[in-house]
Design a protein around this motif. Structure first.
Motif, PDB file in Angstrom:
ATOM      1  N   ALA A  46      -3.214  -6.396  -1.524  1.00  0.00           N
ATOM      2  CA  ALA A  46      -4.266  -6.016  -0.525  1.00  0.00           C
ATOM      3  C   ALA A  46      -3.698  -6.783   0.686  1.00  0.00           C
ATOM      4  N   VAL A  89      -0.551  -4.698   1.911  1.00  0.00           N
ATOM      5  CA  VAL A  89      -0.877  -3.692   2.365  1.00  0.00           C
ATOM      6  C   VAL A  89      -1.256  -3.809   3.804  1.00  0.00           C
ATOM      7  N   PHE A 118      -5.851   4.140  -3.889  1.00  0.00           N
ATOM      8  CA  PHE A 118      -6.520   2.916  -3.784  1.00  0.00           C
ATOM      9  C   PHE A 118      -5.361   1.801  -3.270  1.00  0.00           C
ATOM     10  N   HIS A 119      -5.953   0.924  -2.320  1.00  0.00           N
ATOM     11  CA  HIS A 119      -4.893   0.189  -1.723  1.00  0.00           C
ATOM     12  C   HIS A 119      -5.293  -1.401  -1.618  1.00  0.00           C
ATOM     13  N   GLY A 120      -6.834  -1.794  -2.073  1.00  0.00           N
ATOM     14  CA  GLY A 120      -6.958  -2.862  -2.171  1.00  0.00           C
ATOM     15  C   GLY A 120      -8.487  -3.215  -1.408  1.00  0.00           C
ATOM     16  N   ARG A 121      -8.762  -4.397  -1.436  1.00  0.00           N
ATOM     17  CA  ARG A 121     -10.371  -4.425  -0.985  1.00  0.00           C
ATOM     18  C   ARG A 121     -10.656  -5.439   0.280  1.00  0.00           C
ATOM     19  N   TYR A 124     -15.845   0.786  -4.435  1.00  0.00           N
ATOM     20  CA  TYR A 124     -15.275   0.008  -3.644  1.00  0.00           C
ATOM     21  C   TYR A 124     -15.769  -0.229  -2.208  1.00  0.00           C
ATOM     22  N   VAL A 150       2.427  -1.322  -5.425  1.00  0.00           N
ATOM     23  CA  VAL A 150       1.724  -2.390  -6.046  1.00  0.00           C
ATOM     24  C   VAL A 150       1.600  -2.145  -7.697  1.00  0.00           C
ATOM     25  N   GLN A 151       1.481  -0.885  -7.921  1.00  0.00           N
ATOM     26  CA  GLN A 151       0.992  -0.565  -9.371  1.00  0.00           C
ATOM     27  C   GLN A 151       2.294   0.112 -10.146  1.00  0.00           C
ATOM     28  N   LYS A 197       1.470  -7.357  -7.751  1.00  0.00           N
ATOM     29  CA  LYS A 197       0.886  -7.383  -9.265  1.00  0.00           C
ATOM     30  C   LYS A 197       2.131  -7.880 -10.258  1.00  0.00           C
TER      31      LYS A 197
HETATM   32  N1  PLZ Z   1      -2.345  -1.128  -4.054  1.00  0.00           N
HETATM   33  C1  PLZ Z   1      -1.647   0.639  -5.625  1.00  0.00           C
HETATM   34  O1  PLZ Z   1      -3.233  -0.791  -7.631  1.00  0.00           O
HETATM   35  C2  PLZ Z   1      -4.547  -3.141  -7.154  1.00  0.00           C
HETATM   36  C3  PLZ Z   1      -7.154  -3.311  -8.510  1.00  0.00           C
HETATM   37  C4  PLZ Z   1      -8.340  -3.872  -9.421  1.00  0.00           C
HETATM   38  P1  PLZ Z   1      -4.602  -6.535  -5.089  1.00  0.00           P
HETATM   39  N2  PLZ Z   1      -5.064  -2.520  -8.286  1.00  0.00           N
HETATM   40  C5  PLZ Z   1      -5.980  -2.989  -9.233  1.00  0.00           C
HETATM   41  C6  PLZ Z   1      -9.548  -3.841  -8.629  1.00  0.00           C
HETATM   42  O2  PLZ Z   1     -10.643  -3.240  -9.032  1.00  0.00           O
HETATM   43  O3  PLZ Z   1      -9.844  -4.582  -7.619  1.00  0.00           O
HETATM   44  C7  PLZ Z   1      -3.933  -2.333  -5.941  1.00  0.00           C
HETATM   45  C8  PLZ Z   1      -3.053  -1.080  -6.385  1.00  0.00           C
HETATM   46  C9  PLZ Z   1      -2.353  -0.604  -5.442  1.00  0.00           C
HETATM   47  C10 PLZ Z   1      -3.135  -2.187  -3.734  1.00  0.00           C
HETATM   48  C11 PLZ Z   1      -3.623  -2.941  -4.783  1.00  0.00           C
HETATM   49  C12 PLZ Z   1      -4.461  -4.324  -4.363  1.00  0.00           C
HETATM   50  O4  PLZ Z   1      -3.825  -5.129  -4.935  1.00  0.00           O
HETATM   51  O5  PLZ Z   1      -3.418  -7.457  -5.577  1.00  0.00           O
HETATM   52  O6  PLZ Z   1      -5.803  -6.462  -6.069  1.00  0.00           O
HETATM   53  O7  PLZ Z   1      -5.290  -6.941  -3.800  1.00  0.00           O
END
Ligand code: PLZ
Length: 447
Positions: free
Chosen positions: A126, A129, A152-155, A169, A262-263, A289
């Motif tokens: 995250a 990103v 999905f790019h993070g939280r 999310y 990231v993935q 990751k």
């Molecule tokens: N970008 C493409 O897959 C994290 C999330 C697990 P962080 N994916 C697993 C969860 O439920 O939080 C991910 C990703 C892609 C960014 C991220 C974010 O990476 O290291 O979890 O921040």
């Protein structure tokens, strides 16, 4: 740790010691911090996690795409021990450390494209990103960020704003960052443009480009952030031609094309980066990751003139490029090269795809089987004709698997995809065994 690479069950899952810890966890840790498998690890090595009751589980999740080089890989452990003996931290903004520079050099060398590159390091996907968006905005002087359905790019705030799925999310966590625009992603099994799987790439690209050209306006767009294969979104491989068309549009309009690797990165798909399968050179590459082999480290790699144009002090953070994490990452990159793990990823992919293809013949609930290298998945449906997603079956499969000592994960906007992310070091016999358990789990979950 040196743990025999064997599945062993000595108690039910979860066992008594894990149950005790589950009680403590329920009282001390919010349930929002979710977990898939109800056990606690005591030790792990390679592709086996040993729980606190002595059960040994086959790890087909790799700590959520983090352990491409296996758990507690000897080279990583050695590098960590040696580094910890010297120093544990400096903060690059105080006194610098060589592992940061060495890791930047390595990422600059392996990231696609041969122009001079530079890398800044951070801690999580995250965070990387977020930094990629900062770099793109700085470079273009524009605010708009284009992302895709199912992404999905993070939280964190910007990363969460870029993430597509509201529940779980984003629910209750708004308002989100402004200037984020979401476009359709090519999903050949469920083409949002209603095209056939073959036509899905060009059809979705046309829609996305039309949106950028006429609604958002290219002059308002700093960057397009895209996963070369959707991760959390369900291991969706975009139709042929989708990403090249988007990349070309970016090029024409001075928009930075950001590959969120990231993935997909660090060997998972059989290349260093997933985007290489498209023959494309992104402007910015985001890694995290598996880069750190279990230690938190992430990076943004881009053209030297773009990365170096930002004023002194504009990028950074206390822990970014922590020497322990960088030492681990350097060991990870060495191991991938030394053990030929890119071709191992392809081999694992072939094995798994072959086996999952057979499952499709045997289980009516398997709607689609797809993969790129060692990133493979099955999408489960209630009915093959309507393709109605079968989330309930997917949950039961996950549970059946861990009860039999195999860790697999769900994915997908519709929660109906079972994804496999084995360590690239997994022994073939162990992978086969894991896939047999998955086969049985499918029978039990959807008889
Ligand atoms: N970008 C493409 O897959 C994290 C999330 C697990 P962080 N994916 C697993 C969860 O439920 O939080 C991910 C990703 C892609 C960014 C991220 C974010 O990476 O290291 O979890 O921040």
């Amino acid at each position: 740790m040196d743990i025999p690479q064997e599945r062993v069950l000595v108690t039910g899952i979860p066992g008594p010691r894990s149950r005790e810890l589950l009680d403590r966890r329920r009282a001390a840790v919010p349930r929002a911090v979710f977990n898939t498998v109800p056990v606690f690890a005591r030790a792990a090595g390679g592709s086996i996690v040993e729980d606190v009751d002595g059960n040994r589980l086959i790890d087909l999740a790799a700590g959520l795409a983090v352990l491409n080089t296996g758990n507690a890989a000897p080279g990583v452990v050695r590098a960590l021990t040696e580094q910890a003996d010297l120093y544990t931290h400096t903060c690059f903004h105080v006194t610098m450390n060589e592992p940061y520079v060495a890791l930047a050099e390595r990422l600059n060398a392996i990231a696609p494209g041969d122009r001079p590159k530079m890398t800044m390091l951070a801690n999580s996907g995250a965070e990387a990103v977020e930094n990629a968006v900062k770099v793109a905005r700085y470079h273009t002087g524009r605010a708009g960020v284009v992302v895709f359905d199912h992404a999905f790019h993070g939280r964190t705030l910007m990363a969460m704003s870029l993430t597509a799925k509201v529940t779980p999310y984003k629910k209750g966590f708004g308002p989100f960052a402004p200037e984020v625009y979401r476009l359709p992603y090519s999903y050949p099994y469920r083409c949002p443009a209603g095209a056939s799987a073959e036509e899905c790439g060009p059809a979705c690209a046309e829609r996305a480009i039309d949106e950028m050209r006429h609604h958002i306006g290219p002059e308002a767009i700093a960057c397009v952030v895209v996963e070369p294969v959707l991760g959390e979104g369900g291991f969706v491989i975009p139709g042929e031609g989708f990403l090249p068309a988007i990349r070309e549009f970016c090029e024409e309009h001075g928009i930075l094309f950001v590959a969120d690797e990231v993935q997909t990165g660090i060997g998972r798909t059989g290349r260093w980066f997933g985007i290489e399968h498209e023959g494309l050179v992104p402007d910015l590459v985001v890694t995290a990751k598996s880069l750190g082999g279990g230690l938190p480290v992430s990076g943004v790699t881009g053209p030297a003139e773009v990365m170096d144009a930002i004023h002194v002090g504009g990028l950074g953070g206390t822990f970014g490029g922590n020497p322990l994490a960088c030492a681990a990452a350097l060991a990870v990159l060495d191991q991938i090269e030394r053990e030929g793990l890119l071709s191992r990823a392809e081999r694992i992919g072939e094995l798994a795809m072959g086996r999952l293809g057979e499952l499709k013949d045997r289980h009516g609930s398997v709607g689609d089987v797809r993969g790129r290298g060692a990133m493979v998945a099955v999408e489960l449906v209630a009915d093959r004709a309507t393709r109605e997603p079968a989330a309930g079956i997917a949950s039961r499969v996950i549970e059946e698997c861990y009860r039999e000592g195999v860790i697999v994960l769900k994915a997908g906007t519709y929660d109906n995809v079972i994804r496999l992310l084995p360590p690239l070091t997994i022994e073939e016999g162990l992978l086969e065994e894991g896939l047999s358990v998955l086969d049985k789990a499918l029978y039990r979950a959807a008889p």
